[in-house]
Design an enzyme around this catalytic site. Sequence first.
Site, PDB file in Angstrom:
ATOM      1  N   ASP A 106      40.828  51.186  44.785  1.00  0.00           N
ATOM      2  CA  ASP A 106      39.832  51.884  45.783  1.00  0.00           C
ATOM      3  C   ASP A 106      40.181  53.249  45.538  1.00  0.00           C
ATOM      4  OD1 ASP A 106      38.448  53.000  47.868  1.00  0.00           O
ATOM      5  OD2 ASP A 106      38.797  51.285  49.270  1.00  0.00           O
ATOM      6  N   LYS A 108      32.398  59.427  48.334  1.00  0.00           N
ATOM      7  CA  LYS A 108      32.788  60.777  48.803  1.00  0.00           C
ATOM      8  C   LYS A 108      32.575  61.786  47.223  1.00  0.00           C
ATOM      9  CE  LYS A 108      35.976  58.903  52.114  1.00  0.00           C
ATOM     10  NZ  LYS A 108      35.560  59.264  53.461  1.00  0.00           N
ATOM     11  N   TYR A 157      42.642  51.156  54.084  1.00  0.00           N
ATOM     12  CA  TYR A 157      41.362  50.808  54.703  1.00  0.00           C
ATOM     13  C   TYR A 157      40.455  50.919  53.413  1.00  0.00           C
ATOM     14  CZ  TYR A 157      37.212  51.848  57.547  1.00  0.00           C
ATOM     15  OH  TYR A 157      36.198  51.940  57.994  1.00  0.00           O
TER      16      TYR A 157
HETATM   17  N1  HOZ Z   1      37.101  56.558  58.032  1.00  0.00           N
HETATM   18  C1  HOZ Z   1      36.608  57.783  57.731  1.00  0.00           C
HETATM   19  C2  HOZ Z   1      37.974  58.533  57.167  1.00  0.00           C
HETATM   20  N2  HOZ Z   1      38.819  57.809  56.233  1.00  0.00           N
HETATM   21  C3  HOZ Z   1      36.125  58.456  58.770  1.00  0.00           C
HETATM   22  C4  HOZ Z   1      34.771  58.621  58.640  1.00  0.00           C
HETATM   23  C5  HOZ Z   1      34.116  59.618  59.607  1.00  0.00           C
HETATM   24  O1  HOZ Z   1      34.228  59.446  60.847  1.00  0.00           O
HETATM   25  O2  HOZ Z   1      33.208  60.280  59.256  1.00  0.00           O
END
Ligand code: HOZ
Length: 429
Positions: free
Chosen positions: A238, A266, A144
């Site tokens: 990534d 992050k 992802y």
């Molecule tokens: N896609 C995010 C974790 N891989 C989730 C982010 C969120 O919901 O804050």
Amino acid sequence: MNQDKSVKAYEKACRVIPGGVDSPVRAFQSVGGTPLFIKKGEGAYLIDVDDNRYVDYVQSWGPLIFGHADDTIEKAVIKAVKKGLSFGAPTKAETKLAGLICSLFPEIDKVRFVSSGTEAVMSAIRLARGFTCKDDIVKFEGCYHGHSDSLLVQAGSGATTFGNPSSPGVPADLTKHTLLAKYNDIKSVKECFKHSKNIACVIIEPLAGNMGFVPADPKFLEDLKALCEKHGALLIFDEVMSGFRASLKGAQGIYGTVPDLVTFGKVIGGGMPVGAFAGRAEIMDSLSPQGPVYQAGTLSGNPVAMAAGLASLEQLIENEAVVYASLEAKAKRLVEGLKSAASDAGIALQVDAIGSMFGFFFNDKPVRNFADALSSDTKRFAAFHQGMLKEGFYFACSQFETGFISTAISDAMIDDTIEAAQKVFKEMA
Ligand code: HOZ
């Protein structure tokens, strides 16, 4: 455990926000129940609006390596806030944070800041296409890279959690340039290069964190690099999740394979919205205004976000040896404890941990790619999640996410987690 106020808050949110949440995984749909509404965070703990306390293994999905409301980061943010929230003009803090990153990674000459991981990856892809003058990209099933159009194809995280790894609203004309390969399978990448002579880049999470936690094989990454070099394509790591998490130098620091471009998010913002992409000057200088590849953002390099990122990174650099060794020891203590508790209850559990990242699959076979991950027992995961929540432990609310340890989590908390898991696994069995 009383969660009435969260339930009410969720009902109210659903009336004005689609699904009641601003990011789908948060809705708890795949684990049942309603999402907890959070009142505040304190070190290792999340406290919900009903005043329940949970040991937090999500840590805002990665950023909070020092736990909630870390004193040093908080002070740096308050100091910056008092000078103004946003200027839309350069500040010295951006240069300082970029310089820190360049000093950590000898192969990185330049960094550009954006406001999220999605933006970082989307921009890195455009840069790779602009630099190579090619259009196609290769991504891996289950990885992802945020929710931009070209990358929302067989994507992990929320896309997989909700069973739609490719999204409506993304025109086929855009995704026809996205070729798919299988994680940890170099033959599938070779096939892509056979199929297209127009590949600008290969993008990968070297430690996949969005199909659950699935590390790449070291040889696979080396082969990937060689293949990219052979075909004149850029290799993009990534490291939005693994950057400054797996080690101070992220996955690169562990594997030693050097990509052409890297994306961060992050931890680099210490809890504030920050993303970045970085690489050699010859590539990065293709960006506007130096080069022709356009990319921009009013809040990019925001002074408050930069202050949080600096406070976070400086602490990590100063305490590298202690921080990472202790985080990894704790992550291993947790997953090994979970595995043995599961096995005592006759439940098969696959576990892994690198640096402060960890994952576990309800699966009797090792998980090396997306298909393996999808064969995990998500019903068991949901039962585990619900059971642990009742015991006061907050894990990511999907089988297809990664867990995180912060410095605020102690060995004693981990031992309590394992004890609670023993109880929950027994109930599940
Ligand atoms: N896609 C995010 C974790 N891989 C989730 C982010 C969120 O919901 O804050």
